[in-house]
Design a protein around this motif. Structure first.
Motif, mmCIF file in Angstrom:
data_model
loop_
_atom_site.group_PDB
_atom_site.id
_atom_site.type_symbol
_atom_site.label_atom_id
_atom_site.label_comp_id
_atom_site.label_asym_id
_atom_site.label_seq_id
_atom_site.Cartn_x
_atom_site.Cartn_y
_atom_site.Cartn_z
ATOM 1 N N ASN A 110 0.821 -1.213 0.000
ATOM 2 C CA ASN A 110 0.000 0.000 0.000
ATOM 3 C C ASN A 110 0.854 1.261 0.000
ATOM 4 O O ASN A 110 0.485 2.264 -0.619
ATOM 5 N N TYR A 111 2.002 1.206 0.673
ATOM 6 C CA TYR A 111 2.841 2.407 0.790
ATOM 7 C C TYR A 111 3.962 2.471 -0.262
ATOM 8 O O TYR A 111 4.832 3.327 -0.165
ATOM 9 N N TYR A 137 -3.513 10.975 10.027
ATOM 10 C CA TYR A 137 -4.693 10.109 9.961
ATOM 11 C C TYR A 137 -5.796 10.668 9.049
ATOM 12 O O TYR A 137 -6.748 9.971 8.722
ATOM 13 N N GLN A 140 -3.615 10.884 2.846
ATOM 14 C CA GLN A 140 -3.465 9.634 2.102
ATOM 15 C C GLN A 140 -2.044 9.560 1.576
ATOM 16 O O GLN A 140 -1.696 10.203 0.594
ATOM 17 N N ASP A 141 -1.230 8.743 2.229
ATOM 18 C CA ASP A 141 0.179 8.633 1.849
ATOM 19 C C ASP A 141 0.457 7.413 0.982
ATOM 20 O O ASP A 141 1.560 7.256 0.464
ATOM 21 N N LEU A 144 -4.259 3.696 -0.243
ATOM 22 C CA LEU A 144 -5.496 3.814 0.515
ATOM 23 C C LEU A 144 -5.411 4.979 1.495
ATOM 24 O O LEU A 144 -4.311 5.339 1.931
ATOM 25 N N PRO A 145 -6.543 5.575 1.869
ATOM 26 C CA PRO A 145 -6.529 6.642 2.882
ATOM 27 C C PRO A 145 -5.981 6.116 4.208
ATOM 28 O O PRO A 145 -6.090 4.920 4.521
ATOM 29 N N GLU A 146 -5.448 7.001 5.014
ATOM 30 C CA GLU A 146 -4.821 6.601 6.261
ATOM 31 C C GLU A 146 -5.817 6.008 7.261
ATOM 32 O O GLU A 146 -5.444 5.177 8.099
ATOM 33 N N TRP A 147 -7.079 6.417 7.187
ATOM 34 C CA TRP A 147 -8.052 5.872 8.133
ATOM 35 C C TRP A 147 -8.242 4.375 7.940
ATOM 36 O O TRP A 147 -8.593 3.657 8.885
ATOM 37 N N ASN A 149 -5.813 2.252 7.282
ATOM 38 C CA ASN A 149 -4.728 1.667 8.069
ATOM 39 C C ASN A 149 -5.100 1.622 9.551
ATOM 40 O O ASN A 149 -4.905 0.610 10.233
#
Length: 395
Positions: A110-111, A137, A140-141, A144-147, A149
């Motif tokens: 993902n990253y 949080y 979006q790094d 997928l958005p950080e939420w 994760n």
């Protein structure tokens, strides 16, 4: 500020305990010991990155940002596997254990967009995040958005806690009659570890929920709630390392139940006779060969010499009045030193020479062991002011 200080201290303690286990205390090369060292190391690494971001340190190493994000998905699986290894005396992973890597690998992929981003662009992004921590949080790094994760990490921790609790409860069910000291020590440790992790996980989930509600303006900013939850989150992993350092028996040799037939281990069982037999055999060998004078004597060395399994030696000593294998050997060395002192050894030679003769690596270690046994120094023991019957210096 207080949670940050607590988190920093927790990181240092976890690192110290991990290195202590890995390089000094796991002399039996225990599989569970390796897992515990890795677990504490990863906890320290992942928690240190929060401080790096908040205090802008990550700006000097922007390429490291998001490195711990997928690693967090290894912590709870490692904890579960560690407890399982302790309870069932496992010496390696099982093939099925590769399934625990799936969340880690998923978020590693993902990253990839961030990992392969141009360094200048990466530096700009990291700088913006250090200026506004909420972007960790809300942004979006990755793909997928950080939420996503955060939600997956929360669910993962809860699932593994349920598995860990089930593992412990089912293992110790119907074993209340077992009177082994080692059994009681390990039981208390795995229960306490899981309780601490439960507090940590639930507090972290509550903190995530509070942040989410604040973001959507469902509740106002509540510094007190953040402080309490932050203290619980940061204090929990600090408490784990402190717990281990406060209970050195869990570190020296590391906990193992070493019980193949637990139903036979009661106070009145044949196991007591067996332990006494093994202990007598160890004593006879050591007294006959004087191998306790070897400063490099280890459990596995004694195991090969006596054909007694290392685990059986460690278990036998753990059920005795000695703290651990080193304490057992040191007391033999001290008894030998006393014989030398009473034979006027110190009239000719120094205390340092006596410590080397008795198998100690240093004079300081000799002094500590001697004082623990007799409450005085070797020189005081040999003087006329010492009363050996009271094991203390006479007034």
């Amino acid at each position: 500020m207080l949670p940050d200080i607590l988190q920093f201290i927790g990181v240092l303690f976890c690192l110290f305990t991990a290195f202590l286990i890995r390089f000094r205390l796991n002399k039996n090369n225990s599989f569970s010991g390796h897992l515990l060292a890795v677990l504490l190391f990863l906890i320290a690494i992942c928690n240190s990155f929060y401080l790096f971001i908040v205090y802008g340190v990550i700006n000097y190493f922007p390429y490291l940002y998001k490195v711990p994000a997928p690693i967090t998905f290894l912590i709870f699986p490692l904890s579960y596997l560690y407890v399982r290894a302790v309870l069932y005396e496992e010496n390696s992973f099982k093939k099925i254990d590769t399934i625990h890597l799936i969340p880690f690998l998923f978020f590693l992929v993902n990253y990839f967009p961030f990992y392969f981003m141009d360094l200048n662009e990466k530096s700009e992004m990291v700088f913006e995040i250090t200026q506004d921590f909420s972007k960790t949080y809300k942004g979006q790094d990755g793909l997928l958005p950080e939420w996503v994760n955060i939600v997956c990490r929360s669910l993962s921790s809860i699932v593994y806690l349920i598995l860990q609790w089930h593992l412990i409860i089912s293992f110790f069910k119907n074993k209340e009659h077992i009177a082994s000291k080692q059994f009681a020590l390990v039981k208390k440790w795995v229960y306490d570890l899981t309780i601490i992790q439960t507090v940590h996980s639930l507090s972290l989930v509550a903190l995530y929920i509070a942040n989410a509600l604040i973001v959507v303006k469902a509740i106002p900013t509540t510094p007190f709630i953040h402080l309490v939850l932050g203290l619980l989150v940061c204090g929990s992993f600090l408490f784990v390392s402190c717990y281990l350092l406060w209970n050195p028996k869990l570190l020296i040799g590391l906990p193992n139940l070493r019980i193949k037939n637990p139903e036979n281990y009661t106070l009145s069982s044949k196991s007591d006779i067996h332990i006494e037999s093994v202990f007598s055999e160890l004593n006879n060998h050591l007294q006959k060969t004087k191998s306790f004078l070897d400063p490099n004597l280890k459990v596995d060395t004694l195991s090969r010499a006596t054909n007694i399994a290392s685990r059986k030696i460690t278990y036998t000593i753990s059920e005795s009045d000695y703290d651990n294998f080193n304490d057992y050997i040191n007391q033999m060395r001290i008894a030998y030193a006393v014989e030398k002192i009473e034979d006027n050894y110190l009239d000719t030679y120094s205390v340092e020479a006596l410590s080397l003769t008795c198998g100690f690596n240093s004079k300081n270690a000799f002094y500590r062991a001697f004082k623990k046994a007799y409450g005085c120094t070797p020189g005081q023991y040999g003087s006329n002011n010492f009363d050996p019957d009271n094991s203390r210096i006479s007034s």
